[in-house]
Design a protein around this motif. Structure first.
Motif, PDB file in Angstrom:
ATOM      1  N   GLY A 282       0.809  -1.217  -0.026  1.00  0.00           N
ATOM      2  CA  GLY A 282       0.114   0.109   0.010  1.00  0.00           C
ATOM      3  C   GLY A 282       0.716   1.174   0.095  1.00  0.00           C
ATOM      4  N   ALA A 283       0.351   2.149   0.420  1.00  0.00           N
ATOM      5  CA  ALA A 283       0.948   3.678   0.478  1.00  0.00           C
ATOM      6  C   ALA A 283       1.914   3.612   1.608  1.00  0.00           C
ATOM      7  CB  ALA A 283      -0.172   4.788   0.634  1.00  0.00           C
ATOM      8  N   VAL A 284       2.856   4.591   1.640  1.00  0.00           N
ATOM      9  CA  VAL A 284       3.843   4.594   2.555  1.00  0.00           C
ATOM     10  C   VAL A 284       3.343   5.522   3.830  1.00  0.00           C
ATOM     11  CG1 VAL A 284       6.157   5.630   3.125  1.00  0.00           C
ATOM     12  CG2 VAL A 284       6.028   4.582   1.113  1.00  0.00           C
ATOM     13  N   ASP A 285       3.473   4.881   4.867  1.00  0.00           N
ATOM     14  CA  ASP A 285       2.852   5.381   6.009  1.00  0.00           C
ATOM     15  C   ASP A 285       3.597   6.892   6.281  1.00  0.00           C
ATOM     16  OD1 ASP A 285       1.315   3.231   6.919  1.00  0.00           O
ATOM     17  OD2 ASP A 285       3.309   2.304   7.758  1.00  0.00           O
ATOM     18  N   GLN A 286       3.021   7.884   6.627  1.00  0.00           N
ATOM     19  CA  GLN A 286       3.516   9.504   6.851  1.00  0.00           C
ATOM     20  C   GLN A 286       3.918   9.473   8.135  1.00  0.00           C
ATOM     21  OE1 GLN A 286       3.684  11.468   4.099  1.00  0.00           O
ATOM     22  NE2 GLN A 286       3.142   9.556   3.193  1.00  0.00           N
ATOM     23  N   ALA A 287       5.365   9.934   8.245  1.00  0.00           N
ATOM     24  CA  ALA A 287       5.736  10.471   9.576  1.00  0.00           C
ATOM     25  C   ALA A 287       5.155  11.619   9.964  1.00  0.00           C
ATOM     26  CB  ALA A 287       7.303  10.699   9.295  1.00  0.00           C
ATOM     27  N   VAL A 288       4.602  11.647  11.315  1.00  0.00           N
ATOM     28  CA  VAL A 288       3.863  12.841  11.647  1.00  0.00           C
ATOM     29  C   VAL A 288       4.303  13.050  12.860  1.00  0.00           C
ATOM     30  CG1 VAL A 288       1.695  12.495   9.996  1.00  0.00           C
ATOM     31  CG2 VAL A 288       1.920  11.266  12.586  1.00  0.00           C
ATOM     32  N   GLY A 289       5.327  12.530  13.483  1.00  0.00           N
ATOM     33  CA  GLY A 289       5.653  12.540  14.893  1.00  0.00           C
ATOM     34  C   GLY A 289       6.719  13.845  14.955  1.00  0.00           C
ATOM     35  N   GLN A 290       7.445  13.555  16.282  1.00  0.00           N
ATOM     36  CA  GLN A 290       8.538  14.498  16.649  1.00  0.00           C
ATOM     37  C   GLN A 290       9.736  14.239  15.683  1.00  0.00           C
ATOM     38  OE1 GLN A 290      10.863  13.940  20.212  1.00  0.00           O
ATOM     39  NE2 GLN A 290       9.668  11.602  20.363  1.00  0.00           N
ATOM     40  N   TYR A 291      10.121  13.192  15.089  1.00  0.00           N
ATOM     41  CA  TYR A 291      11.148  12.900  13.913  1.00  0.00           C
ATOM     42  C   TYR A 291      10.527  13.076  12.441  1.00  0.00           C
ATOM     43  CZ  TYR A 291      13.187  11.315  18.269  1.00  0.00           C
ATOM     44  OH  TYR A 291      13.626  11.472  19.656  1.00  0.00           O
ATOM     45  N   LYS A 292       9.817  13.551  12.258  1.00  0.00           N
ATOM     46  CA  LYS A 292       9.103  13.930  10.766  1.00  0.00           C
ATOM     47  C   LYS A 292      10.044  14.660   9.895  1.00  0.00           C
ATOM     48  CE  LYS A 292       6.088  17.968  11.963  1.00  0.00           C
ATOM     49  NZ  LYS A 292       4.790  18.394  12.020  1.00  0.00           N
ATOM     50  N   ASN A 293      11.094  15.297  10.615  1.00  0.00           N
ATOM     51  CA  ASN A 293      12.038  16.129   9.816  1.00  0.00           C
ATOM     52  C   ASN A 293      13.577  15.515   9.734  1.00  0.00           C
ATOM     53  OD1 ASN A 293      10.121  18.192   9.178  1.00  0.00           O
ATOM     54  ND2 ASN A 293      10.308  19.133  11.120  1.00  0.00           N
ATOM     55  N   GLU A 294      13.550  14.349  10.574  1.00  0.00           N
ATOM     56  CA  GLU A 294      15.052  13.668  10.661  1.00  0.00           C
ATOM     57  C   GLU A 294      15.182  13.370   9.251  1.00  0.00           C
ATOM     58  OE1 GLU A 294      17.901  12.253  11.327  1.00  0.00           O
ATOM     59  OE2 GLU A 294      17.030  12.715  13.236  1.00  0.00           O
ATOM     60  N   THR A 295      16.717  13.563   8.783  1.00  0.00           N
ATOM     61  CA  THR A 295      17.075  13.456   7.441  1.00  0.00           C
ATOM     62  C   THR A 295      18.083  12.215   7.701  1.00  0.00           C
ATOM     63  OG1 THR A 295      18.958  14.735   8.014  1.00  0.00           O
ATOM     64  CG2 THR A 295      17.095  15.812   7.086  1.00  0.00           C
ATOM     65  N   ALA A 296      18.501  11.561   8.728  1.00  0.00           N
ATOM     66  CA  ALA A 296      19.309  10.543   8.478  1.00  0.00           C
ATOM     67  C   ALA A 296      18.707   9.246   7.352  1.00  0.00           C
ATOM     68  CB  ALA A 296      19.580   9.686   9.809  1.00  0.00           C
ATOM     69  N   PRO A 297      19.593   8.582   6.684  1.00  0.00           N
ATOM     70  CA  PRO A 297      18.867   7.635   5.630  1.00  0.00           C
ATOM     71  C   PRO A 297      19.037   6.289   6.364  1.00  0.00           C
ATOM     72  CG  PRO A 297      21.330   8.029   5.161  1.00  0.00           C
ATOM     73  CD  PRO A 297      21.136   8.999   6.379  1.00  0.00           C
ATOM     74  N   VAL A 298      18.302   5.335   5.599  1.00  0.00           N
ATOM     75  CA  VAL A 298      18.461   4.033   6.243  1.00  0.00           C
ATOM     76  C   VAL A 298      19.830   3.513   5.743  1.00  0.00           C
ATOM     77  CG1 VAL A 298      17.541   1.732   6.001  1.00  0.00           C
ATOM     78  CG2 VAL A 298      16.207   3.718   6.431  1.00  0.00           C
ATOM     79  N   TYR A 299      20.414   2.778   6.478  1.00  0.00           N
ATOM     80  CA  TYR A 299      21.804   2.234   6.115  1.00  0.00           C
ATOM     81  C   TYR A 299      21.690   0.615   6.203  1.00  0.00           C
ATOM     82  CZ  TYR A 299      24.071   6.410   7.472  1.00  0.00           C
ATOM     83  OH  TYR A 299      24.593   8.013   7.570  1.00  0.00           O
ATOM     84  N   ILE A 300      22.466   0.222   5.102  1.00  0.00           N
ATOM     85  CA  ILE A 300      22.492  -1.192   4.889  1.00  0.00           C
ATOM     86  C   ILE A 300      24.090  -1.725   4.964  1.00  0.00           C
ATOM     87  CG2 ILE A 300      22.516  -3.229   3.220  1.00  0.00           C
ATOM     88  CD1 ILE A 300      20.320  -1.576   1.513  1.00  0.00           C
ATOM     89  N   LEU A 301      24.167  -2.528   6.049  1.00  0.00           N
ATOM     90  CA  LEU A 301      25.762  -2.577   6.376  1.00  0.00           C
ATOM     91  C   LEU A 301      25.964  -4.055   6.003  1.00  0.00           C
ATOM     92  CD1 LEU A 301      25.530  -1.745  10.482  1.00  0.00           C
ATOM     93  CD2 LEU A 301      25.795  -0.292   8.363  1.00  0.00           C
ATOM     94  N   ALA A 302      26.788  -3.995   4.809  1.00  0.00           N
ATOM     95  CA  ALA A 302      27.018  -5.161   4.051  1.00  0.00           C
ATOM     96  C   ALA A 302      28.163  -5.758   4.482  1.00  0.00           C
ATOM     97  CB  ALA A 302      27.252  -4.953   2.618  1.00  0.00           C
ATOM     98  N   TYR A 303      28.252  -7.168   4.909  1.00  0.00           N
ATOM     99  CA  TYR A 303      29.071  -7.849   5.400  1.00  0.00           C
ATOM    100  C   TYR A 303      29.658  -9.159   4.727  1.00  0.00           C
ATOM    101  CZ  TYR A 303      25.719 -11.169   7.638  1.00  0.00           C
ATOM    102  OH  TYR A 303      24.702 -12.115   7.593  1.00  0.00           O
ATOM    103  N   GLY A 304      31.003  -9.550   4.651  1.00  0.00           N
ATOM    104  CA  GLY A 304      31.262 -10.725   4.043  1.00  0.00           C
ATOM    105  C   GLY A 304      31.203 -11.741   5.036  1.00  0.00           C
ATOM    106  N   GLY A 305      31.512 -13.090   4.402  1.00  0.00           N
ATOM    107  CA  GLY A 305      31.564 -14.350   5.116  1.00  0.00           C
ATOM    108  C   GLY A 305      30.408 -14.980   5.412  1.00  0.00           C
ATOM    109  N   THR A 306      30.338 -16.123   6.061  1.00  0.00           N
ATOM    110  CA  THR A 306      29.056 -16.599   6.158  1.00  0.00           C
ATOM    111  C   THR A 306      28.489 -16.837   7.628  1.00  0.00           C
ATOM    112  OG1 THR A 306      30.316 -18.813   6.807  1.00  0.00           O
ATOM    113  CG2 THR A 306      29.659 -18.650   4.388  1.00  0.00           C
ATOM    114  N   SER A 307      29.083 -16.018   8.643  1.00  0.00           N
ATOM    115  CA  SER A 307      28.821 -15.921   9.845  1.00  0.00           C
ATOM    116  C   SER A 307      28.645 -14.346  10.071  1.00  0.00           C
ATOM    117  CB  SER A 307      29.734 -16.762  10.826  1.00  0.00           C
ATOM    118  OG  SER A 307      30.808 -15.725  10.776  1.00  0.00           O
ATOM    119  N   VAL A 308      27.740 -14.104  11.143  1.00  0.00           N
ATOM    120  CA  VAL A 308      27.489 -12.716  11.495  1.00  0.00           C
ATOM    121  C   VAL A 308      28.779 -12.188  12.334  1.00  0.00           C
ATOM    122  CG1 VAL A 308      26.213 -11.346  13.199  1.00  0.00           C
ATOM    123  CG2 VAL A 308      24.888 -13.019  11.706  1.00  0.00           C
TER     124      VAL A 308
END
Length: 576
Positions: A296-322
């Protein structure tokens, strides 16, 4: 949402004032708890109706949060009667079982929550199964569940099934029930029109409205009970987010819940769509973490962090274990935003994966009593600093009983408590004292801690093995007893944080599960297990307020980025 002046949205105001039944779909961060509080205020302002309200959920944490809010806003009286706030399980026990007993049993019913973990062994050398591996009504082996334990007897399961049937019959004759038994008994009671009619009238006379929160955690029997309550004349409010159904192990449903919604008139199917918790980037990401058909539609940010600009990060790791580099990089990113470590947990489907990501890999205790005791002691001290005290105290008590030989396994704990008359809680002060005495001292080695544990628990042993034979040194003890740094990030399993929120969250995807999860998010895979794994990620990500990071294997990071970017906010890949 804060405890200050409440200015409800149009959707919230509709729900607060809605009379009659309602099926409410609420997105993460929609302010449903505060809305339910204001609904209670609205109803209780009508003094002409002296009946109470019931608020039901499926975890103790959710219930405690709601009850705290209701009391802080001065809405619930003390004593609580005639209202009720508790888990769905407790509601069934208090109103359907405790007053009437159980058919076929002359004993007072007693609750044994861990009955499904009772060990089923027809002879000493037999493969150990648990009661949950057998059909509770017939005692027949559930082959698919048993196969997960490596169960493959040469001569078939007959001996185990006979043992299970005897255990089930003996438990019933003693009145020892778990919540599976409770639901079975409730179902039989409601099938009797005479008794169900009288019970429905009694409940209608006590409650004017029942709110079922987190209803996505209902199983099929639960939904039948909710429908019966509705047919009995009690106003029912069902509040849920179907995409957060992560309790398949207890029969949680999604398709059945959607079909259940269709039983409500269109005017009674309501929405809560604004997200008061998360930033715009996080709102976009969690929308994309739903399967395509329910995005569906993206939920709208309406709270105290509605102006936060930090992106979502993808931490890409190598190997087969965490790797531990996940936690190190996430801590640097969250620290740069001024977020304290205690507000930046690393979450994973299992506690072990989360621990690996923050560099605190703790070995599995198995049946090693030294490791079991050490884990319970560390959990006890962590809980008294961070919550979940009741569960941690019971876990420590259980480990002490296993060391002393009073119970043979964790599954025997509740039965021992009932048979010993200890379910009144009088054991707690002694266990607290032992937990405090076994706190790891500054600079203390694992060997020295073990010596103190032996001295403290060496008396009143049941059976012949000495305390030294029970509490043997294990080289893994050092890792278990390691005190986490005050600046370390918390590591938690996703199930443990449902209903909570944090300034920052890092969600860990493992090599083993990431492919299936991405298949669900692209619509290529809809099998039950992968879907639930995907929902866990959705639940975990939706806990975040300002910052979200998702750790994924290198080979899967581009595909995950493509899914998240489609929400309208570009994710940023960080190679570890």
């Amino acid at each position: 949402m804060t405890a200050g002046a409440f200015l409800p949205t149009k959707e919230q105001q509709t729900i607060i004032g809605h009379e009659g039944h309602a099926f409410v779909r609420a997105c993460p961060g929609a302010g449903k708890t505060r809305t339910m509080v204001e609904r209670a205020r609205h109803l209780l302002s009508n003094a002409a109706d002296r009946r109470g309200l019931a608020f039901l959920s499926f975890t103790n944490a959710a219930v405690e949060e709601l009850e705290t809010r209701l009391r802080n806003f001065g809405i619930l009286p003390s004593p609580l009667f005639p209202s009720f706030v508790g888990t769905f399980d407790r509601f069934l026990w208090q109103f359907f079982i405790a007053p009437f007993g159980v058919d076929g049993c002359n004993q007072l019913p007693r609750l044994v929550p861990d009955k499904s973990d009772w060990e089923v062994k027809p002879f000493d050398a037999a493969h150990t199964l648990k009661l949950k591996h057998f059909d509770r009504a017939t005692g027949t082996l559930l082959a698919d569940k048993a196969a997960e334990t490596g169960f493959a007897p040469k001569h078939g399961p007959a001996a185990w099934e006979t043992r299970a049937r005897n255990m089930i019959a003996r438990a019933l004759s003693n009145g020892h029930l778990d919540f599976d038994d409770v639901r079975d008994s409730v179902g039989k009671r409601l099938a009797d029109r005479t008794s169900s009619g009288r019970l429905g009238a009694a409940l209608c006379g006590r409650f004017r409205e029942i709110v079922i929160d987190e209803a996505q955690d209902c199983n099929s029997t639960d939904l039948e009970i909710v429908e019966w309550l509705r047919a009995s004349g009690i106003n029912i409010k069902v509040v849920c987010d179907p995409n957060q159904a992560i309790y398949a192990f207890r029969g949680g449903l999604t398709d059945e819940l959607i079909r259940f919604a269709e039983k409500f008139d269109e005017i009674d199917q309501l929405q809560m769509s604004g997200n008061f918790r998360s930033s715009p980037a996080i709102c976009a990401a969690i929308s994309q973490l739903r399967p395509p058909a329910s995005r569906g539609a993206v939920d709208q940010a309406v709270g105290q962090y509605k102006n936060e600009t930090a992106p979502v990060y993808i931490l890409a790791y190598g190997g087969t274990s965490v790797p531990a580099s996940i936690g190190a990089r996430f801590q640097k990113i969250s620290s740069d935003l001024g977020i304290p470590p205690e507000q930046a947990p690393v979450l994973a489907a299992t506690w072990a994966s989360a621990g690996n990501a923050v560099g605190r890999a703790v070995p599995e205790a198995g049946n090693d009593k030294s490791l079991l005791l050490a884990e319970a002691v560390m959990g006890f001290h962590f809980a008294f600093a961070a919550g979940n005290r009741r569960e941690a105290l019971a876990r420590l008590h259980r480990a002490i009983l296993q060391v002393r030989g009073e119970i043979s396994s964790a599954g025997a704990y509740s039965t021992h408590m009932l048979n010993s008359g200890l379910d009144d809680g009088r054991w707690r002060p002694d266990v607290v004292a032992i937990g405090q005495a076994l706190k790891v001292l500054a600079g203390e080695s694992a060997e020295d801690w073990l010596k103190r544990a032996r001295a403290l628990l060496g008396s009143d042993l049941v059976g012949s093995p000495s305390i030294g034979q029970r509490l043997r040194y294990n080289q893994k003890l050092t890792a278990v007893l390691a005190e986490p740094s005050p600046t370390a990030l918390p590591a938690k399993a996703i199930h443990a944080v449902k209903g909570l929120e944090f300034l920052a969250v890092c969600v860990v995807l493992t090599v083993r599960t990431t492919g299936d999860i991405l298949n669900v998010l692209t619509g290529a895979e809809m099998a039950t297990k992968p879907v639930e794994e995907a929902r866990k990620i959705y639940v975990a990500a939706s806990r975040a307020e300002r910052l979200l990071a998702i750790a994924a294997p290198n080979s899967r990071a581009p595909a995950l980025k493509a899914i998240l970017d489609a929400g309208g906010h570009a994710a940023q890949i960080v190679s570890l």
